[in-house]
Structure formats: C-alpha cells, structure tokens
Motif scaffolding. Structure first.
Motif, mmCIF file in Angstrom:
data_model
loop_
_atom_site.group_PDB
_atom_site.id
_atom_site.type_symbol
_atom_site.label_atom_id
_atom_site.label_comp_id
_atom_site.label_asym_id
_atom_site.label_seq_id
_atom_site.Cartn_x
_atom_site.Cartn_y
_atom_site.Cartn_z
ATOM 1 N N CYS A 1 -5.806 -31.560 -6.851
ATOM 2 C CA CYS A 1 -5.471 -32.718 -6.238
ATOM 3 C C CYS A 1 -5.371 -32.875 -4.830
ATOM 4 C CB CYS A 1 -4.049 -33.016 -6.395
ATOM 5 S SG CYS A 1 -3.278 -31.277 -5.365
ATOM 6 N N MET A 2 -5.352 -34.385 -4.703
ATOM 7 C CA MET A 2 -5.039 -34.434 -3.329
ATOM 8 C C MET A 2 -3.896 -35.087 -2.733
ATOM 9 S SD MET A 2 -7.341 -36.900 -1.041
ATOM 10 C CE MET A 2 -7.360 -38.628 -1.949
ATOM 11 N N LEU A 3 -3.091 -35.391 -2.073
ATOM 12 C CA LEU A 3 -2.047 -35.511 -1.253
ATOM 13 C C LEU A 3 -2.096 -36.537 0.156
ATOM 14 C CD1 LEU A 3 0.220 -32.458 -1.173
ATOM 15 C CD2 LEU A 3 0.974 -34.278 -2.644
ATOM 16 N N GLN B 1 1.363 -24.187 6.429
ATOM 17 C CA GLN B 1 1.873 -22.932 6.461
ATOM 18 C C GLN B 1 2.975 -22.858 5.421
ATOM 19 O OE1 GLN B 1 1.356 -20.645 8.022
ATOM 20 N NE2 GLN B 1 0.816 -20.935 9.712
ATOM 21 N N ALA B 2 3.788 -23.967 4.483
ATOM 22 C CA ALA B 2 4.776 -23.848 3.227
ATOM 23 C C ALA B 2 3.615 -23.608 2.610
ATOM 24 C CB ALA B 2 5.115 -25.434 3.634
ATOM 25 N N ALA B 3 2.247 -24.276 2.893
ATOM 26 C CA ALA B 3 1.467 -24.679 1.368
ATOM 27 C C ALA B 3 1.571 -23.174 0.821
ATOM 28 C CB ALA B 3 0.224 -25.328 1.429
ATOM 29 N N ALA C 1 1.039 -24.623 -4.427
ATOM 30 C CA ALA C 1 0.878 -25.031 -2.932
ATOM 31 C C ALA C 1 1.123 -26.397 -2.615
ATOM 32 C CB ALA C 1 -0.285 -24.128 -2.239
ATOM 33 N N ALA C 2 0.257 -26.898 -3.201
ATOM 34 C CA ALA C 2 0.599 -28.484 -3.022
ATOM 35 C C ALA C 2 2.360 -28.901 -3.625
ATOM 36 C CB ALA C 2 0.137 -29.385 -4.271
ATOM 37 N N GLN C 3 2.839 -28.642 -3.942
ATOM 38 C CA GLN C 3 4.108 -28.828 -4.603
ATOM 39 C C GLN C 3 4.896 -28.651 -3.030
ATOM 40 O OE1 GLN C 3 5.651 -31.114 -6.259
ATOM 41 N NE2 GLN C 3 7.706 -30.531 -6.068
ATOM 42 N N ASN C 4 4.746 -27.424 -2.284
ATOM 43 C CA ASN C 4 6.076 -26.718 -1.394
ATOM 44 C C ASN C 4 5.638 -27.340 0.095
ATOM 45 O OD1 ASN C 4 6.653 -23.656 -2.245
ATOM 46 N ND2 ASN C 4 5.550 -22.802 -0.798
#
Length: 245
Positions: free
Chosen positions: A157-159, A32-34, A115-118
């Motif tokens: 990217c992948m997390l 959801q943060a993303a 979005a990823a950093q969020n």
C-alpha cells in the motif's frame, strides 16, 4: 473518550492539503509508530519507502489512477511486503533458505498493513491527514520498476500525508455499519435477505436496493481496477514457490 479513540473516530481519508510542510520530528514520529506495530515473530516483514523525489511522486500519481493530489502530498510512504530481507539474513549465516511461499507473503502483507495503520493513527493525533492508495497493487509491475523493487518485495500500500484544508476538516466522515452488521459470535453466519436489506436501508437514498447495489457492483467489484489488480497479483505470485500453478 480518550485521545487514541478520538484519533481513530476522527480519522478519514484526506485528499486536499494545505501548503504547510510536515516537520521532520513529526515525520519521524509517524515512521517510528509504524515500527511499534505488532509483527509476526517480531520480524517486521516490510520495508517502508519514503518517497522524497518529486518526479517519482508525479509518476506514482499517474500510475495510481491519475490522482494529482498524490504528487501534492507533503509526505508519501510506500509500505512493501518484504519476503526478501530475511533471506539475506539467513544466507549471511551460511544457511540455505527455501523460496518464500503463500504464508510468507500473507504474513508480510499483514505486517506492512498493521504498520501502515499505526502511522495513520499517529498522523491523525498530530493533526496530519492521510489517505491510503491501493492503486499501487493495480500497477504493481510498473510500481516495482519505478521504485526498483527486487524479487519477493511487493508494494502492499501507499500512504500520502498532509495537513487538511478547512473543507477537508469539515467534510463528514462516511458512516460505518453497525457492530451487529459486522460482528459474528464464535462462528461465521451468512445474513438473511432481510438482514442485508436492513444493513443498506439508510444508504441507498432514492434508489431501490437493487439499483444501488448494481451501480456499486459495477463501480467496484466489476471495475477495470479490480480486474487489473487481480491480473497484476497473478503475475506477481509467479515469483513465489508453488503459487500461480
């Protein structure tokens, strides 16, 4: 220091995880943060792939420079720059959209990475470690095939996530450069030779600046990874209008 600043300063790449599973409510909070991240025109030009298939995680670990910790992560998300879905939205309205171009791709990559950093910061606030995996760009064609990514969808990217081990918690975060090294006021300015050497004065250890920089240059800029990533990107850009020509 408030909680957000604490999470930002504490966050570092975590590559060793405990066996503790990530609760579904925490996973949802991370996802959801993303979606709360800034986005160009609120288009959310990305699609997040939640990789729950262990076999696919194993294959991604091999494709991404043979890094076993990827397969051991408790959660793996691939953030795709998606220039495709809005084409379908427009076509559903009876419109005839142009093919995506360079600006569309750059905006989509920006959206995906913000979005990823969020997700990373929220995970850190929950005590969950994370690591960016850029290697999905190096083997973009193979990743696209594995994840069945259609035209105009690119793995930006992948997390991977998991609870850090005690050793990972205690491991020192790499030092960042000083603000004065990174911030220019109003316009870009090249650094002088003396300024460059001062930037690296506490990073080269027993090596001279020249020795340290040559080793870094070979390991990063002239690496097989960098060359393959550029080759892969050139192949991918051929999908886009007026690119790679």
């Amino acid at each position: 220091m408030n909680e957000i600043l604490q999470a930002i300063y504490a966050r570092k790449s975590v590559r060793v995880y405990t066996e503790e599973e990530i609760f579904s409510k925490d996973k949802e909070s991370i996802l959801q943060a993303a979606l709360q991240a800034p986005s160009a025109g609120c288009q959310l030009l990305y699609t997040i792939l939640d990789i729950t298939d262990q076999e696919k995680k194993e294959k991604l670990a091999q494709l991404c420079d043979h890094q076993p910790f990827i397969a051991k992560a408790k959660m793996a998300l691939v953030f795709c720059a998606d220039c495709r879905k809005w084409l379908s939205f427009y076509k559903e309205a009876g419109l005839t959209p142009r093919n995506p171009g360079a600006g569309d791709l750059l905006l989509a990559v920006e959206d995906a990475l913000i979005a990823a950093q969020n997700s990373v910061i929220v995970a850190e606030s929950l005590g969950i470690g994370s690591c960016y995996i850029g290697d999905v760009m190096e083997n973009a064609e193979a990743v696209k095939a594995l994840l069945e990514l259609p035209k105009y969808v690119y793995p930006a990217c992948m997390l991977v996530f998991g609870y850090p081990t005690k050793q990972q918690k205690e491991r020192k975060k790499p030092e960042r450069f000083k603000l004065s090294d990174m911030v220019c006021e109003n316009s870009y300015r090249d650094k002088t030779g003396q300024e460059i050497r001062e930037m690296f004065s506490d990073r080269t250890g027993a090596q001279s600046y020249e020795e340290w920089m040559e080793a870094f240059w070979k390991r990063k800029y002239e690496s097989v990874f960098a060359g393959e990533m550029n080759r892969s990107m050139e192949v991918y850009l051929q999908e886009y209008e007026n690119l790679g020509r």
